[in-house]
Design an enzyme around this catalytic site. Structure first.
Site, PDB file in Angstrom:
ATOM      1  N   THR A  55      23.529  39.026  11.164  1.00  0.00           N
ATOM      2  CA  THR A  55      22.702  37.696  11.803  1.00  0.00           C
ATOM      3  C   THR A  55      21.920  37.964  13.022  1.00  0.00           C
ATOM      4  O   THR A  55      22.507  38.837  13.852  1.00  0.00           O
ATOM      5  CB  THR A  55      24.010  36.651  12.040  1.00  0.00           C
ATOM      6  OG1 THR A  55      23.465  35.541  12.478  1.00  0.00           O
ATOM      7  CG2 THR A  55      25.112  37.329  13.019  1.00  0.00           C
ATOM      8  N   GLU A  68      20.726  27.095   4.926  1.00  0.00           N
ATOM      9  CA  GLU A  68      21.423  27.556   6.456  1.00  0.00           C
ATOM     10  C   GLU A  68      20.526  26.840   7.598  1.00  0.00           C
ATOM     11  O   GLU A  68      21.426  26.327   8.407  1.00  0.00           O
ATOM     12  CB  GLU A  68      21.704  28.742   6.763  1.00  0.00           C
ATOM     13  CG  GLU A  68      22.542  29.664   5.739  1.00  0.00           C
ATOM     14  CD  GLU A  68      22.546  31.222   6.143  1.00  0.00           C
ATOM     15  OE1 GLU A  68      23.746  31.755   6.079  1.00  0.00           O
ATOM     16  OE2 GLU A  68      21.689  31.735   6.664  1.00  0.00           O
ATOM     17  N   SER A  73       6.251  52.090  -7.272  1.00  0.00           N
ATOM     18  CA  SER A  73       5.449  52.475  -6.189  1.00  0.00           C
ATOM     19  C   SER A  73       6.261  53.320  -5.097  1.00  0.00           C
ATOM     20  O   SER A  73       7.474  53.124  -5.233  1.00  0.00           O
ATOM     21  CB  SER A  73       4.741  51.211  -5.463  1.00  0.00           C
ATOM     22  OG  SER A  73       4.056  51.766  -4.200  1.00  0.00           O
ATOM     23  N   GLY A  89      36.887  14.987 -18.303  1.00  0.00           N
ATOM     24  CA  GLY A  89      35.667  15.317 -17.177  1.00  0.00           C
ATOM     25  C   GLY A  89      34.737  16.454 -17.818  1.00  0.00           C
ATOM     26  O   GLY A  89      33.647  16.498 -16.947  1.00  0.00           O
ATOM     27  N   ARG A 117      10.104  49.155  -6.824  1.00  0.00           N
ATOM     28  CA  ARG A 117       9.760  49.737  -8.083  1.00  0.00           C
ATOM     29  C   ARG A 117       8.352  49.888  -8.462  1.00  0.00           C
ATOM     30  O   ARG A 117       7.471  49.201  -7.987  1.00  0.00           O
ATOM     31  CB  ARG A 117      10.394  48.628  -8.928  1.00  0.00           C
ATOM     32  CG  ARG A 117      12.101  48.663  -9.346  1.00  0.00           C
ATOM     33  CD  ARG A 117      12.360  47.683 -10.581  1.00  0.00           C
ATOM     34  NE  ARG A 117      13.740  47.771 -10.713  1.00  0.00           N
ATOM     35  CZ  ARG A 117      14.575  46.777 -11.084  1.00  0.00           C
ATOM     36  NH1 ARG A 117      14.169  45.818 -10.981  1.00  0.00           N
ATOM     37  NH2 ARG A 117      15.860  46.882 -11.009  1.00  0.00           N
ATOM     38  N   GLU A 139      37.306   4.325 -27.398  1.00  0.00           N
ATOM     39  CA  GLU A 139      37.882   4.031 -26.279  1.00  0.00           C
ATOM     40  C   GLU A 139      37.437   2.909 -25.332  1.00  0.00           C
ATOM     41  O   GLU A 139      37.965   2.149 -24.848  1.00  0.00           O
ATOM     42  CB  GLU A 139      38.273   5.202 -25.412  1.00  0.00           C
ATOM     43  CG  GLU A 139      39.133   6.223 -26.215  1.00  0.00           C
ATOM     44  CD  GLU A 139      39.527   7.518 -25.632  1.00  0.00           C
ATOM     45  OE1 GLU A 139      40.775   7.864 -25.158  1.00  0.00           O
ATOM     46  OE2 GLU A 139      38.563   8.258 -25.198  1.00  0.00           O
ATOM     47  N   HIS A 191      24.065  32.203 -34.063  1.00  0.00           N
ATOM     48  CA  HIS A 191      24.199  31.597 -32.843  1.00  0.00           C
ATOM     49  C   HIS A 191      24.363  32.716 -31.668  1.00  0.00           C
ATOM     50  O   HIS A 191      25.091  33.436 -32.173  1.00  0.00           O
ATOM     51  CB  HIS A 191      25.126  30.148 -32.703  1.00  0.00           C
ATOM     52  CG  HIS A 191      26.577  30.558 -33.026  1.00  0.00           C
ATOM     53  ND1 HIS A 191      27.378  31.197 -31.995  1.00  0.00           N
ATOM     54  CD2 HIS A 191      27.332  30.820 -34.155  1.00  0.00           C
ATOM     55  CE1 HIS A 191      28.294  31.410 -32.254  1.00  0.00           C
ATOM     56  NE2 HIS A 191      28.614  31.339 -33.927  1.00  0.00           N
TER      57      HIS A 191
END
Length: 508
Positions: free
Chosen positions: A281, A309, A452, A38, A450, A66, A220
């Site tokens: 909330t 939501e 200011s 998988g 940031r 296979e 790499h």
């Protein structure tokens, strides 16, 4: 020693992997792709060939050991890969090396790869193929019992492929996520390059990652990189490609949607700011998103909302309750809403979907409501990587973004999300409930902006039928942000003290 600059590269068919490999696989070499069931090995091999054929005209040979060619064609079609068309055009050749259990075998000597190599050589010579994939070695290696023979035959195969001048991918199974790369423990030493695909169960969620274990002669990137598999695209590897810390910083100020908030921010948010609003909330986070979207619409800007939501209809109903007509904005093309439950996709799928929607719609404002909903479907590391990729992507496109996060308690305290994203954001706002004399009121503060100066007071705000109204700062109250407000008598002013002194003298 050969320098990496002198080694020619072959694009892999995966843009993210090309970024990791700084250009692609070394030309004419063999790459072992190992992973558990998988993990995406067959799709990886298919995409390597398909991308090379479609994008660069490289003829390809796919050796299947296979699954039958028919099964491979069907699976590829579900990803949007039309192999039949490539076969008709002579650009794709299958070699069927699958074992037929219904056919008796007559053993006349020791099994080796000679016949398979001859078939590959014939296909390469006939079609001029420059790419070869063998899927998978595990099906062939089951005929051997000892590691010495496996190493000898794999070396024979690898040398033959190099001699043909083809760039090849060989897939191989591993039984565990960690430990030996292959079943015999020698496979990784014979091939020039080794990639590991993992499909791990991480906090009850499956997550795919890719790691470059070995790449001979070339530089790499290191580490594990998340990826997902999407219809029509195949494997999508998520890297910070193109998102180094080189983005331009805008000095343009934009309307936040609230005049009072603009004043608190010394003129408004910056055009490329990523802002976080945190609160319990019901404190008004989604309302602030609505004001933010309305602020853009009032100036003809295009906005994109990702809701994790609330449904579209709920968002539209709530906006209407505050006097905002989202349906009209959507009809005129200045608003697009994407609503989906987080559990419907993996976190990597959500990130790719957000990127695609932004590239397609080209908004100037993006709102994500809420990050906390996405956080619950991922591990801490996975969520952090998601946030880095998301914020970097947004900032490089000079888009103003507003994201919400839900605090853990009703009266205050930070959300788990804040700990992950606080250093990645340009602006942080908090909404808090404040209990005063038996009445629940609301507080608003800008903690960070940031580049200011900004108002550092905690202001009271109210919500009515027209939306949010930010008022005067609280006086005589401390502990609001910690969720433990304490009331104190306000200190008397100098004028009051002088007045009291004269009152005392008169009384004497």
């Amino acid at each position: 020693m050969t320098s990496s600059a002198a080694i020619s590269k072959v694009p892999t068919g995966h843009s993210g992997l090309d970024h990791i490999l700084r250009g692609g696989f070394p030309r004419g070499r063999t790459t072992l792709v190992s992973g558990t069931a998988g993990a995406g090995k067959t799709i990886f091999a298919l995409q390597f060939l398909y991308g090379g054929t479609r994008e660069y005209g490289d003829a390809s040979v796919f050796v299947t050991c296979e699954e039958t060619p028919t099964t491979i064609r069907d699976n590829a079609a579900s990803l949007g890969f039309d192999l039949e068309r490539l076969e008709i055009d002579g650009q794709w050749t299958f070699i069927d090396a699958t074992y037929d259990p219904g056919q008796e075998e007559e053993v006349i000597g020791a099994f080796d790869f000679s016949a398979l190599i001859a078939r590959i050589q014939h296909a390469v010579d006939r079609t001029g193929a420059t790419r070869v994939a063998i899927d998978s070695l595990g099906a062939l290696l089951t005929r051997y019992e000892d590691a010495h023979t496996v190493r000898r035959e794999m070396l024979r195969l690898s040398n033959a492929l190099r001699g043909m001048g083809v760039t090849s991918v060989l897939t191989n199974e591993r039984s565990e996520m960690s430990g030996e790369i292959g079943r015999f423990g020698v496979e990784e030493y014979v091939c020039d390059n080794v990639l590991i695909l993992r499909y791990t169960l991480d906090e009850e969620s499956r997550r795919r990652t890719l790691e470059v274990l070995k790449m001979r002669g070339v530089d790499h990137l290191t580490g594990e990189f998340p990826f997902t598999i999407l219809p029509g695209e195949g494997i999508v590897i998520l890297t910070l490609e193109g998102t180094n810390l080189t983005a331009e910083s805008s000095t343009e100020r934009i309307h936040s949607g609230l005049v009072e908030l603009d004043e608190m921010c010394n003129g408004g948010m910056f055009r490329d700011s990523v802002s976080l609003v945190s609160g319990a909330t019901g404190t008004g986070k989604t309302l602030l998103v609505t004001e933010f979207i309305d602020g853009g619409a009032s100036r003809g800007e295009r906005s994109l909302i990702f809701s994790f939501e609330e449904s579209r209809s709920q968002l539209f109903r709530n906006a209407a309750g505050w006097g905002r007509d989202f349906a009209a904005l959507e009809a005129e093309g200045t608003l697009r809403v994407e609503a989906i439950y987080p559990e419907m996709r993996s976190l990597e799928d959500h990130l790719v979907a957000i990127m695609h929607a932004v590239e397609e719609y080209q908004p100037t404002r993006v709102a994500i409501d809420s990050l906390s909903a996405l956080e619950r479907i991922a591990s801490q590391r996975g969520f952090r990587e998601f946030l880095i990729g998301l914020t970097s992507f947004i900032k490089h496109r000079q888009i103003a973004a507003l994201m919400t996060a839900t605090a853990r308690t009703l009266l205050g305290g930070e959300s788990l999300t804040e700990a992950h994203i606080s250093t990645l954001t340009d602006m942080i706002m908090v909404l808090r409930y404040v209990e005063m004399a038996g009445e629940v009121r609301r507080g608003f503060a800008v903690l960070k902006l940031r580049g200011s100066t900004h108002d550092k007071m905690i202001h009271e705000f109210t919500v009515d039928g027209s939306g949010m109204r930010i008022g005067s700062p609280f006086r005589g109250v401390t502990g609001i942000l910690s969720g433990n407000p304490q009331h104190h008598a306000e200190a008397a002013t100098d004028l009051e003290l002088v007045s009291r002194m004269f009152d005392d003298e008169d009384g004497a």
